[in-house]
Design a protein around this motif. Structure first.
Motif, PDB file in Angstrom:
ATOM      1  N   LYS A  59       6.017   0.981  -0.673  1.00  0.00           N
ATOM      2  CA  LYS A  59       5.163   1.593   0.353  1.00  0.00           C
ATOM      3  C   LYS A  59       3.740   1.788  -0.176  1.00  0.00           C
ATOM      4  O   LYS A  59       2.770   1.556   0.529  1.00  0.00           O
ATOM      5  N   TRP A  60       3.620   2.195  -1.429  1.00  0.00           N
ATOM      6  CA  TRP A  60       2.321   2.377  -2.070  1.00  0.00           C
ATOM      7  C   TRP A  60       1.552   1.056  -2.137  1.00  0.00           C
ATOM      8  O   TRP A  60       0.373   1.002  -1.799  1.00  0.00           O
ATOM      9  N   ARG A  61       2.231  -0.008  -2.551  1.00  0.00           N
ATOM     10  CA  ARG A  61       1.573  -1.315  -2.682  1.00  0.00           C
ATOM     11  C   ARG A  61       1.085  -1.852  -1.340  1.00  0.00           C
ATOM     12  O   ARG A  61       0.159  -2.641  -1.287  1.00  0.00           O
ATOM     13  N   ASN A  62       1.719  -1.439  -0.265  1.00  0.00           N
ATOM     14  CA  ASN A  62       1.320  -1.895   1.069  1.00  0.00           C
ATOM     15  C   ASN A  62      -0.110  -1.489   1.397  1.00  0.00           C
ATOM     16  O   ASN A  62      -0.841  -2.238   2.038  1.00  0.00           O
ATOM     17  N   LEU A  63      -0.516  -0.281   0.962  1.00  0.00           N
ATOM     18  CA  LEU A  63      -1.849   0.224   1.301  1.00  0.00           C
ATOM     19  C   LEU A  63      -2.275   1.267   0.251  1.00  0.00           C
ATOM     20  O   LEU A  63      -2.302   2.465   0.533  1.00  0.00           O
ATOM     21  N   PRO A  64      -2.618   0.851  -0.952  1.00  0.00           N
ATOM     22  CA  PRO A  64      -2.922   1.800  -2.030  1.00  0.00           C
ATOM     23  C   PRO A  64      -4.020   2.809  -1.688  1.00  0.00           C
ATOM     24  O   PRO A  64      -3.988   3.934  -2.188  1.00  0.00           O
ATOM     25  N   ALA A  65      -4.949   2.444  -0.844  1.00  0.00           N
ATOM     26  CA  ALA A  65      -6.073   3.339  -0.511  1.00  0.00           C
ATOM     27  C   ALA A  65      -5.664   4.521   0.354  1.00  0.00           C
ATOM     28  O   ALA A  65      -6.482   5.393   0.637  1.00  0.00           O
ATOM     29  N   ALA A  66      -4.394   4.594   0.760  1.00  0.00           N
ATOM     30  CA  ALA A  66      -3.917   5.700   1.594  1.00  0.00           C
ATOM     31  C   ALA A  66      -2.846   6.523   0.879  1.00  0.00           C
ATOM     32  O   ALA A  66      -2.053   7.198   1.522  1.00  0.00           O
ATOM     33  N   ASN A  67      -2.852   6.486  -0.453  1.00  0.00           N
ATOM     34  CA  ASN A  67      -1.825   7.161  -1.240  1.00  0.00           C
ATOM     35  C   ASN A  67      -2.488   8.016  -2.305  1.00  0.00           C
ATOM     36  O   ASN A  67      -3.273   7.524  -3.116  1.00  0.00           O
ATOM     37  N   PHE A  68      -2.123   9.311  -2.331  1.00  0.00           N
ATOM     38  CA  PHE A  68      -2.831  10.266  -3.171  1.00  0.00           C
ATOM     39  C   PHE A  68      -1.883  11.167  -3.958  1.00  0.00           C
ATOM     40  O   PHE A  68      -0.761  11.425  -3.521  1.00  0.00           O
ATOM     41  N   VAL A  69      -2.383  11.647  -5.086  1.00  0.00           N
ATOM     42  CA  VAL A  69      -1.706  12.708  -5.827  1.00  0.00           C
ATOM     43  C   VAL A  69      -2.678  13.863  -5.993  1.00  0.00           C
ATOM     44  O   VAL A  69      -3.897  13.674  -5.993  1.00  0.00           O
TER      45      VAL A  69
END
Length: 166
Positions: A36-46
């Motif tokens: 899921k992260w690889r699908n859209l890295p710019a929309a994943n945060f920590v």
């Protein structure tokens, strides 16, 4: 404390937060989360303090009103106009401090920059009120898959370019 995009080095911390947050549902496999992260890295945060992850948000592009099932890899060719907020988890160490809202605000900004008009999610029963405060409403025409537990609801929020603020 800061919010940043997920990096490869964050996964150990993400898995620890997930394990604490989802004892009843069971954690998703690392392979599924990374898909899921690889699908859209710019929309994943920590969210982290002193490089220790204490919250995360995973989102991906999607092309259907019905969200994907838990514990499954994303199918191919799912890029679409919907941003699906797959998971937001906050550790007990920062619960109640506004960290979840902060991560969602970052997602709203990223979604607008990427020209998404809508964000969808599946809310677990105990988090419906949080998502309502964030401007999400229930999509009564779409049901959540049973794996999310009883009381889970599919919710959405339409984004406008100028008026959204978390």
């Amino acid at each position: 404390m800061s919010v940043k995009l997920i990096e490869e080095s964050d996964w150990e911390g993400i898995l620890k937060v997930q394990a604490g947050a989802y004892e009843k549902l069971g954690p998703e496999a690392l392979e599924v989360l990374k898909c899921k992260w690889r699908n859209l890295p710019a929309a994943n945060f920590v969210h982290a303090k002193d490089k220790v992850v204490d919250a995360y948000l995973i989102a991906h592009s999607w092309n259907h009103q019905v969200p994907p099932k838990l514990h499954t890899l994303l199918p191919e060719n799912i890029h679409g106009s919907i941003l699906l907020l797959h998971d937001l988890a906050v550790s007990n160490t920062v619960a109640g401090l506004g960290v979840g809202s902060k991560l969602v605000a970052h997602l709203f900004n990223a979604a607008r920059l990427m020209k998404f008009a809508e964000i969808r999610l599946v809310s677990l029963r105990e988090s419906v009120a949080f998502w309502q405060k964030m401007g999400f409403v229930e999509d009564s025409k779409v049901g959540a898959c049973p794996g999310y537990g009883s009381g889970a609801k599919v919710m959405y929020r339409v984004l406008s370019a100028c008026t959204d603020a978390a």
